[in-house]
Structures are given as structure tokens and as C-alpha cells.
Design a protein around this motif. Structure first.
Motif, short mmCIF file in Angstrom:
data_model
loop_
_atom_site.label_atom_id
_atom_site.label_comp_id
_atom_site.label_asym_id
_atom_site.label_seq_id
_atom_site.Cartn_x
_atom_site.Cartn_y
_atom_site.Cartn_z
N PRO A 3 -11.87 6.41 37.65
CA PRO A 3 -12.74 7.12 36.71
C PRO A 3 -12.01 7.64 35.48
O PRO A 3 -12.63 8.05 34.50
N ALA A 4 -10.67 7.60 35.52
CA ALA A 4 -9.89 8.02 34.36
C ALA A 4 -9.93 6.98 33.25
O ALA A 4 -9.44 7.23 32.14
N ASP A 5 -10.48 5.81 33.52
CA ASP A 5 -10.62 4.75 32.52
C ASP A 5 -12.11 4.51 32.29
O ASP A 5 -12.69 3.56 32.82
N PRO A 6 -12.76 5.40 31.50
CA PRO A 6 -14.23 5.33 31.36
C PRO A 6 -14.73 4.00 30.81
O PRO A 6 -15.77 3.51 31.26
N ARG A 7 -14.03 3.42 29.85
CA ARG A 7 -14.49 2.16 29.27
C ARG A 7 -14.56 1.06 30.34
O ARG A 7 -15.55 0.33 30.43
N ARG A 8 -13.52 0.97 31.13
CA ARG A 8 -13.50 -0.06 32.17
C ARG A 8 -14.58 0.21 33.21
O ARG A 8 -15.22 -0.71 33.71
N LEU A 9 -14.75 1.48 33.56
CA LEU A 9 -15.77 1.83 34.54
C LEU A 9 -17.17 1.51 34.03
O LEU A 9 -18.01 0.97 34.76
N LEU A 10 -17.44 1.82 32.78
CA LEU A 10 -18.75 1.53 32.19
C LEU A 10 -19.04 0.04 32.23
O LEU A 10 -20.15 -0.38 32.58
N ARG A 11 -18.06 -0.76 31.85
CA ARG A 11 -18.28 -2.20 31.84
C ARG A 11 -18.48 -2.72 33.27
O ARG A 11 -19.31 -3.62 33.50
N ALA A 349 -20.09 6.32 26.77
CA ALA A 349 -21.38 5.68 27.08
C ALA A 349 -21.34 4.18 26.79
O ALA A 349 -20.52 3.70 25.98
N LEU A 350 -22.22 3.47 27.47
CA LEU A 350 -22.46 2.04 27.21
C LEU A 350 -23.96 1.82 27.21
O LEU A 350 -24.68 2.37 28.07
N ALA A 351 -24.43 1.01 26.29
CA ALA A 351 -25.83 0.58 26.28
C ALA A 351 -25.85 -0.92 26.00
O ALA A 351 -25.20 -1.38 25.06
N GLY A 352 -26.56 -1.67 26.84
CA GLY A 352 -26.59 -3.11 26.65
C GLY A 352 -27.81 -3.74 27.28
O GLY A 352 -28.41 -3.17 28.20
N ASP A 353 -28.19 -4.89 26.78
CA ASP A 353 -29.29 -5.64 27.36
C ASP A 353 -28.73 -6.57 28.42
O ASP A 353 -27.77 -7.30 28.17
N THR A 354 -29.33 -6.55 29.60
CA THR A 354 -28.80 -7.34 30.72
C THR A 354 -28.92 -8.85 30.51
O THR A 354 -28.33 -9.61 31.28
N ASP A 355 -29.66 -9.28 29.48
CA ASP A 355 -29.70 -10.72 29.21
C ASP A 355 -28.60 -11.15 28.25
O ASP A 355 -28.46 -12.33 27.95
N GLY A 356 -27.81 -10.20 27.76
CA GLY A 356 -26.71 -10.52 26.86
C GLY A 356 -27.08 -10.57 25.41
O GLY A 356 -26.23 -10.87 24.56
N VAL A 357 -28.34 -10.25 25.07
CA VAL A 357 -28.81 -10.35 23.69
C VAL A 357 -29.52 -9.06 23.31
O VAL A 357 -30.59 -8.75 23.85
N ASP A 358 -28.94 -8.30 22.38
CA ASP A 358 -29.56 -7.07 21.91
C ASP A 358 -30.27 -7.35 20.60
O ASP A 358 -29.62 -7.57 19.57
N GLY A 359 -31.60 -7.35 20.62
CA GLY A 359 -32.36 -7.73 19.43
C GLY A 359 -32.28 -9.23 19.23
O GLY A 359 -32.60 -10.01 20.13
#
Length: 434
Positions: A3-11, A349-359
Motif C-alpha cells: 500500500p506504500a506504492d499507491p500508483r501500483r496498487l491503483l493499477r 486516485a485512478l479513473a478509467g473505462d474498463t473497455d480501455g476507451v475513455d470517450g
């Protein structure tokens, strides 16, 4: 996972959410008993080709079929034809595939079974218009709907009342064969009629509902489209319509399932997960402000839960395009969240579309760190101006913080995760002008 590596955990949580909705995992346990007659497989959506491959891999009897998916999302199949078409603005390839699909299911018998594989994106991939409307009309309408700020439910209501295949019409063409729908949901609330605009399920909405949506969002449509809606000629098939065959519908993956997979990974990493909702809608920038408020309450007061924790949510927000940017509801959410958090230490934070395409971008989303705004300003970017210009993609690309996955071959809508560290030193907060 540290958990000390938030970016890796988020991904890792995002990847876990996507993996939980993979057709190879979800489809096999929902396959039917072989029918007396033929099995015909049809489908549409970003995950439909991967769903078709899962059917082929686990079905040992004869079958045939046709599914249409987004360009780049095709998966090799031997017995089911895979057609690729344009999304989110339709093209002629999708129109031709829709016509062929209708022809394929006509003339079946009551001993036959139509297995329908539907996932998000199917609305644009089956752009067969009612008589009097052209593909160009459908393309213009899609562009206006996408820019209007209308919800996915509202957009699909309009689409299916101007379609020759949606709103139960494809199911009617299958009559008297039985229809089994396997749905991979990408819509808030998991309403079958909103997944690909419901080609194989009855619809309770009306032409009047579609007209009201167009009026409320001030969306211009061709005169012929208005005539179809006002006359009722675009009315969809309702529950109990004798033209509909026997229909069974099963959800094989939903946004909630994906969020629960991410929550399980968070627990393993020592973070308390809190799922705020799987069907959150509204303007992306406004939803972000509300979630920033919750995150700050957690960070500063330990309410409604104590850090270290992660706030998870799904659904489908909207972006009303007013600027010159490329939109993207996940990056718009994330940029607005960053502005509202104002560099609060310990929140990522991370926000993403699960299909790999945002917009309309081949980018799933982005990640946000406490120093994101400071790094942007050091590059001469003004976060509020970028948000006003709907330029979330440009903002995070410049920082090197975009999330790029390529085709994920699934689609269970948006994924948002906000990680809040245990003790990030509130005395170190720095308030900056935006």
C-alpha cells in the motif's frame, strides 16, 4: 501488494476489475443445454467477439453465427463470423452487419435457440435506421447525443426509437425460436434495455419519452426523425407483445462484480474498501466534487471510515462538451477531483473505462497524485482552464499519467478508486490557488 506504492496498487485494482469481467471466465457457466434444433449465435458490443470465442471453446455441438464488435476488438473464431465496425460514431460496416443479422435469424423454428451475446457499445455497432433515415442521420445524431450531456439511458432511449433492430426488434425477428441473452452490463442499474439499446428485450419507454429527452437537452435531429417519433412509427416492442418469442436473460458480468474484485485486492493489501455505488451518474466534474468531499472527510476526520482505505465506485458519468478538448468522462472526473482536493497529501486516485476507451480516445483513463497539480503548473498548465476546455486527456498526457490498456475485450463501465493513506500529516497541507 504494497500500500506504500499507491500508483501500483491503483493499477492492480483496475486490472482486477477488468479481469473479473473477462468473457472467458464469465460465459462458460451460463451456456444452455443444447436445443433440439439449431444454435445460432448473434451479438454486438465491445466484448462480443471475446464472448463468441468463449462459446466456441466450450460448445461441442454444431453452431453458426455472426457478432459485431469495435475495430481492434476482434477475436479469431472458427464457426462464428466476427465483423468489426466503428464506435462510438457508427459506420457502414455496422449497418451491413445489422442487416445480415436480421436476415440470419429469420425463418427459424421453435426447436431452434438464438444465443445473443450483448455488451456495451452495441448501440453504435448496430446502426440500422428505420425507413426514412440514413446512416448519415444516425451518425449526426450520435455525435449530438455524445456532446449533449445526456445520460446513457437517455441516449439509448432515443436511439432505439429510431432503430430497425433495437428495442426488441431483433428478438421479434427470431420468433418462434427461443432467445437466450447473455449480457455483460456496462450501464448504471443493469437494465437490459439499456445495454446496446436492448435489441432482444422488450422496452417500456415510448416515443414520447424520446421526444422529451431531445427537448430537454436541446438536441437537433432531422425532420424525418421527429416525424417518426411524433407519429409513433418508432414505437418499440413492449412486454407481452405476441411478436416476441420466449426470452431468457442472464447477466454474466456487472459493474458490481468488478468493484467487488477490486475490493478483495484492497483487503489483501491491508486497505479497507468502501464501495460507494455501482451506478453513479451525473456530470463528471460535479460527481468528482462530491467524492472529493468524502475523501477529505475520511482523511481529516476518519469518517465514514478510517484510513488506510480505498473508495470505489462505478457507473457512467457524462460530459457536456463546451470547450475544444477531447472530453473523456474519466479524465474529466479526475481533473475536477484534483482541483477539489487541492494537493491534499496522501490521496491518490485512478479513473478509467474498463473497455480501455475513455470517450473517443484509445486511452482508458488516468491516475492522480497529490503533486499532480503542482507538476502541471510547473509545465505552465492551468488546471481550471484545462477543465473548462474539457481537456482532461491533454492534461494527464502531458504529465505522463494516462492509463493505456489497449482493447480489454470486456466492458463493465467506469472504474474509480481513491486511495487514502493512514496518516499523511495534515499539518503539511499546502493550499494553492487554482
Amino acid at each position: 501488494m504494497n500500500p506504500a506504492d499507491p500508483r501500483r496498487l491503483l493499477r492492480a485494482m483496475f486490472d482486477a476489475a477488468v479481469a473479473a469481467a473477462q468473457p472467458a471466465l464469465c460465459v462458460p457457466r451460463h451456456l444452455p443445454v443444447p436445443p433440439k434444433g439449431r444454435l445460432v449465435v448473434i451479438g454486438a458490443g465491445k466484448a462480443s467477439a471475446a464472448m463468441a470465442r468463449a462459446v466456441e471453446d466450450h460448445w461441442h455441438g454444431p453452431l453458426s453465427g455472426l457478432v459485431v464488435t469495435r475495430y481492434g476488438y476482434g477475436v479469431p473464431c472458427e464457426r462464428i463470423e466476427i465483423v468489426e465496425a466503428a464506435h462510438p460514431v457508427p459506420d457502414a460496416s455496422g449497418e451491413i452487419a445489422a442487416k445480415r443479422m436480421l436476415d440470419m435469424v429469420r425463418g427459424l423454428t421453435s426447436d431452434d435457440l438464438v444465443l445473443c451475446l450483448i455488451s456495451g457499445g452495441g448501440s453504435s455497432l448496430l446502426p440500422l435506421a428505420l425507413p426514412g433515415l440514413t446512416l448519415e442521420d444516425k451518425q449526426a445524431l450520435n455525435r449530438r447525443l455524445l456532446a449533449s450531456g445526456a445520460s446513457i439511458s437517455e441516449m439509448n432511449c432515443v436511439r432505439r426509437h429510431l432503430s430497425a433492430i433495437k428495442g426488441g426488434r431483433l428478438a421479434a425477428a427470431c420468433h418462434p425460436a427461443r432467445v437466450l441473452n447473455l449480457l455483460l452490463s456496462d450501464v448504471p442499474g443493469d437494465d437490459p434495455v439499456d445495454i446496446a439499446s436492448g435489441p432482444t428485450v422488450p422496452d417500456s419507454t415510448t416515443c414520447a419519452d424520446a421526444l422529451e429527452i431531445l427537448r430537454r437537452h436541446e438536441i437537433d435531429v432531422p425532420a424525418q426523425a421527429l416525424s417518426i417519433l411524433r407519429s409513433g412509427a418508432g414505437e418499440t416492442l413492449k412486454q407481452g407483445d405476441p411478436r416476441l418469442p420466449p426470452i431468457e436473460t442472464r447477466f454474466i458480468a456487472t459493474p458490481q462484480m468488478a468493484l467487488e474484485a477490486a475490493a478483495a485486492l484492497a483487503r489483501e493489501a491491508g486497505l479497507a474498501p468502501c464501495i460507494l455505488g455501482d451506478a453513479i451518474e451525473g456530470e463528471a466534474r460535479e460527481v468528482a466534487k462530491a467524492m472529493a468531499g468524502i475523501a477529505l472527510q475520511v482523511a481529516r476526520h476518519g469518517q465514514p471510515l478510517a484510513a488506510p482505505c480505498v473508495l470505489l465506485s462505478g457507473g457512467e458519468t457524462t460530459v457536456t462538451l463546451r470547450g475544444r478538448g477531447r472530453g473523456g468522462r474519466n479524465v474529466e472526473f479526475l481533473l475536477s477531483l484534483g482541483i477539489a482536493l487541492n494537493g491534499e497529501p496522501g490521496i491518490h486516485a485512478l479513473a478509467g473505462d474498463t473497455d480501455g476507451v475513455d470517450g473517443q480516445e484509445e486511452i482508458a483513463g488516468a491516475v492522480l497524485a497529490p503533486d499532480s497539480l503542482a507538476r502541471a503548473r510547473a509545465r505552465g498548465m492551468k488546471p481550471r482552464e484545462r477543465l473548462d476546455d474539457n481537456d482532461g486527456h491533454g492534461f494527464f498526457e502531458a504529465l505522463g499519467d494516462s492509463v493505456v490498456t489497449g482493447p480489454t475485450l470486456t466492458n463493465v463501465n467506469d472504474f474509480r478508486a481513491i486511495v487514502i493513506a493512514a496518516d499523511h500529516g495534515s499539518s503539511e497541507r499546502v493550499h494553492r490557488r487554482n
